[in-house]
Design an enzyme around this catalytic site. Structure first.
Site, PDB file in Angstrom:
ATOM      1  N   LYS A 122      10.935  20.808  24.701  1.00  0.00           N
ATOM      2  CA  LYS A 122       9.474  21.224  24.377  1.00  0.00           C
ATOM      3  C   LYS A 122       9.464  22.566  23.640  1.00  0.00           C
ATOM      4  O   LYS A 122       8.546  22.881  22.784  1.00  0.00           O
ATOM      5  CB  LYS A 122       9.000  21.679  25.923  1.00  0.00           C
ATOM      6  CG  LYS A 122       8.514  20.357  26.674  1.00  0.00           C
ATOM      7  CD  LYS A 122       7.869  19.160  26.079  1.00  0.00           C
ATOM      8  CE  LYS A 122       7.850  18.234  27.146  1.00  0.00           C
ATOM      9  NZ  LYS A 122       8.984  17.381  27.268  1.00  0.00           N
ATOM     10  N   GLU A 206       1.995  28.711  27.975  1.00  0.00           N
ATOM     11  CA  GLU A 206       1.085  28.292  27.030  1.00  0.00           C
ATOM     12  C   GLU A 206      -0.413  28.342  27.844  1.00  0.00           C
ATOM     13  O   GLU A 206      -0.368  28.362  29.045  1.00  0.00           O
ATOM     14  CB  GLU A 206       1.314  26.924  26.199  1.00  0.00           C
ATOM     15  CG  GLU A 206       1.353  25.724  27.170  1.00  0.00           C
ATOM     16  CD  GLU A 206       1.606  24.516  26.530  1.00  0.00           C
ATOM     17  OE1 GLU A 206       2.184  24.541  25.415  1.00  0.00           O
ATOM     18  OE2 GLU A 206       1.448  23.499  27.009  1.00  0.00           O
ATOM     19  N   ARG A 304       9.522   6.871  22.013  1.00  0.00           N
ATOM     20  CA  ARG A 304       9.782   5.353  22.476  1.00  0.00           C
ATOM     21  C   ARG A 304       8.484   4.731  22.526  1.00  0.00           C
ATOM     22  O   ARG A 304       7.429   5.322  21.974  1.00  0.00           O
ATOM     23  CB  ARG A 304      10.187   5.453  23.928  1.00  0.00           C
ATOM     24  CG  ARG A 304       9.231   6.599  24.805  1.00  0.00           C
ATOM     25  CD  ARG A 304       9.723   6.340  26.470  1.00  0.00           C
ATOM     26  NE  ARG A 304       8.942   7.324  26.932  1.00  0.00           N
ATOM     27  CZ  ARG A 304       7.677   7.201  27.354  1.00  0.00           C
ATOM     28  NH1 ARG A 304       6.911   6.127  26.933  1.00  0.00           N
ATOM     29  NH2 ARG A 304       7.014   8.039  28.063  1.00  0.00           N
TER      30      ARG A 304
END
Length: 520
Positions: A122, A206, A304
């Site tokens: 991330k 965040e 994916r």
């Protein structure tokens, strides 16, 4: 199809359930032979019956079977498979697995291990997106050193904030912080959970954007440098960060916002040298300062095939599984976005083996009887078949019910009809919740956000219907038939009443006993 149009000859599907069934169908349409792998718990599963070959790879626990890289690769070598499709969940976003396939001369149907590794982190993905000009959620880019650093960042961007695991996924390693005095505890808890779940305690902070919608862009990129965006899916109907319903196009999506988001998704794919299908996920919120009153920011990229890929297939007229296979075989994508315009509306309900009247408690056991939904505009991607049992070892997803309509209203009406036709006896399912959601006024208006389901009572838990005579009769008939066969084989008798009664109401096991959820 000519021999040169087939990307390879034999494909192993390193997964189970409805996605394994879906991949087998896509491969078969391309003339590719298929190999299923299975655990002890899945020896009679539908995907095992459908494939051209099937190989046992271990015990029922995922770590002993579907998560065992060595076992999967051994099955591929044993059967002479040219390629491996990972499905979603399990090893699908495991860079080490993709790398092991490459080292063993087996085609991995997906992006490069380098792209998986980059976008799976991330912090690194946020840093990469920021450098590529993709809007990111305000907050720290580097991992936190201590709670004091988290407080300083939160003071700058304003509360509430969210602490996230850098290697996270599936809603784990996340803590919401409303005030500074809660920061130290939240950081500690997020780090501990991240270490347990991912083996990596790095976290970052965040801004928590709420209310916001969860909208993702489907990208497809081939090895020739072509990147195609196939529009958006709205995945805002969630519970505890798990998606429940997805649809395409997104309600209220303006052409201007779609164009901005597709440009950002294209830049994201190009920044990590992406190939295969992938999904760039964004948060979207109202912003009076934005050009069209809405703004968006990068959330993550799923490297994916998504669970909700069928809604894009229906409105765009594509086959994303076949696209994956062709790209993995080095063939060009063969179409542009302009050649696949949006047509109509599609919606998907994730049907899970859970009891929505009992806070979505898992429900396992044999399927006594079921009736599939069908008719115009209805598609069912399912793992169900006679004799299949729902195991406590794996994901609760048993099927995906998808409808298409010329308009969103027609799509919802067809979904209501299909949900009413769809009957599963033996375990509890999420069907009653989806029926209630289709009748919810705000949902029908397309006016919901990611916390809407949790903040509103969609399904009245006090109004659970009694088991109907139809369910009891079907369950009794099934077990009577099974019992007669068993007695014939054994030459003996045994009581069966209790067995079918248990199946009719479903047996539930707590999450701690190994239940798995699929992310994305």
């Amino acid at each position: 199809m000519t021999e040169s149009d087939r990307p390879f000859d034999k494909l192993l599907i390193a997964n189970r359930g409805e996605i394994a069934v879906r991949v087998i169908r896509g491969a078969r349409d391309l003339g590719i032979e298929t190999v299923a792998v299975f655990s002890d718990a899945d020896r009679t599963s539908r995907h095992v019956r459908m494939a051209d070959e099937a190989v046992r790879i271990g015990g029922s626990a995922p770590a002993e079977s579907y998560l065992s890289i060595d076992s999967v690769l051994s099955a591929a070598r044993e059967t002479g498979a040219d390629a491996i499709h990972p499905g979603y969940g399990f090893l699908s976003e495991n860079a080490n697995f993709a790398r092991a396939c490459r080292e063993n001369g087996i085609i991995f149907v997906g992006p490069s291990p380098e792209a998986i590794e980059l976008m799976g982190d991330k912090i690194e993905s946020r840093r990469t997106m920021n450098q590529a000009g993709v809007p990111i959620i305000p907050g720290a880019i580097d991992p936190l050193v201590d709670p004091d650093e988290a407080r300083r960042t939160a003071d700058e961007i304003g509360y509430p904030v969210v602490i996230k695991a850098a290697a996270g996924g599936g809603g784990r390693g996340i803590r919401i912080v409303e005030a500074a005095e809660d920061m130290e505890r939240a950081v500690q808890q997020a780090q501990e959970e991240a270490i347990t779940a991912f083996g990596d305690g790095a976290v970052f902070v965040e801004k928590l954007l709420r209310p916001a919608r969860h909208i993702e862009i489907q990208v497809v990129a081939d090895t020739r440098g072509n990147i195609v965006c196939l529009g958006e899916r709205d995945c805002s109907a969630q519970r505890r960060r798990q998606k429940l319903v997805e649809e395409s196009p997104a309600p209220g999506m303006s052409p201007q916002l779609r164009a901005r988001m597709e440009e950002a998704a294209t830049n994201a794919a190009r920044a990590c040298d992406y190939t295969s299908t992938g999904t760039v996920e964004f948060l979207v919120w109202n912003d009076p300062d934005a050009p069209d009153g809405q703004n968006f920011a990068f959330l993550e990229m799923n490297t994916r095939l998504q669970v909700e890929h069928p809604v894009t297939e229906l409105v765009r007229g594509v086959d994303l599984v076949q696209d994956q296979l062709r790209i993995a075989g080095g063939l060009p994508l063969g179409y542009t976005a302009a050649e696949r315009p949006i047509r109509g509306w599609a919606m998907e309900c994730r049907i899970t083996a859970e009891d929505p009247y009992l806070d979505f408690a898992p429900s396992v056991g044999p399927i006594a009887w079921y009736r599939e939904a069908d008719g115009p505009g209805v598609r069912l991607d399912s793992m169900l078949a006679r004799g299949v049992g729902i195991s406590p070892y794996y994901d609760s997803l048993i099927s995906k019910l998808i409808t298409w309509g010329e308009t969103r209203e027609q799509c919802i009406r067809r979904m209501k009809r299909a949900l009413g036709e769809y009957l599963v006896i033996g375990v509890s399912t999420s069907i009653p919740f989806h029926q209630a959601l289709m009748d919810d006024e705000r949902f029908r208006e397309g006016d919901i956000h990611t916390l809407y389901v949790e903040e509103n009572e969609i399904l009245n838990s006090s109004k659970r219907p009694a088991n109907g005579a139809e369910a009891a009769l079907a369950a009794a008939l099934f077990f009577h038939t099974q019992g007669e066969r068993a007695e014939s084989d054994r030459g003996g008798t045994q009581p069966r009443g209790r067995a079918w009664a248990q199946s009719a109401r479903g047996r539930r096991f707590p999450v701690e006993q190994g239940w798995r959820r699929t992310t994305g």
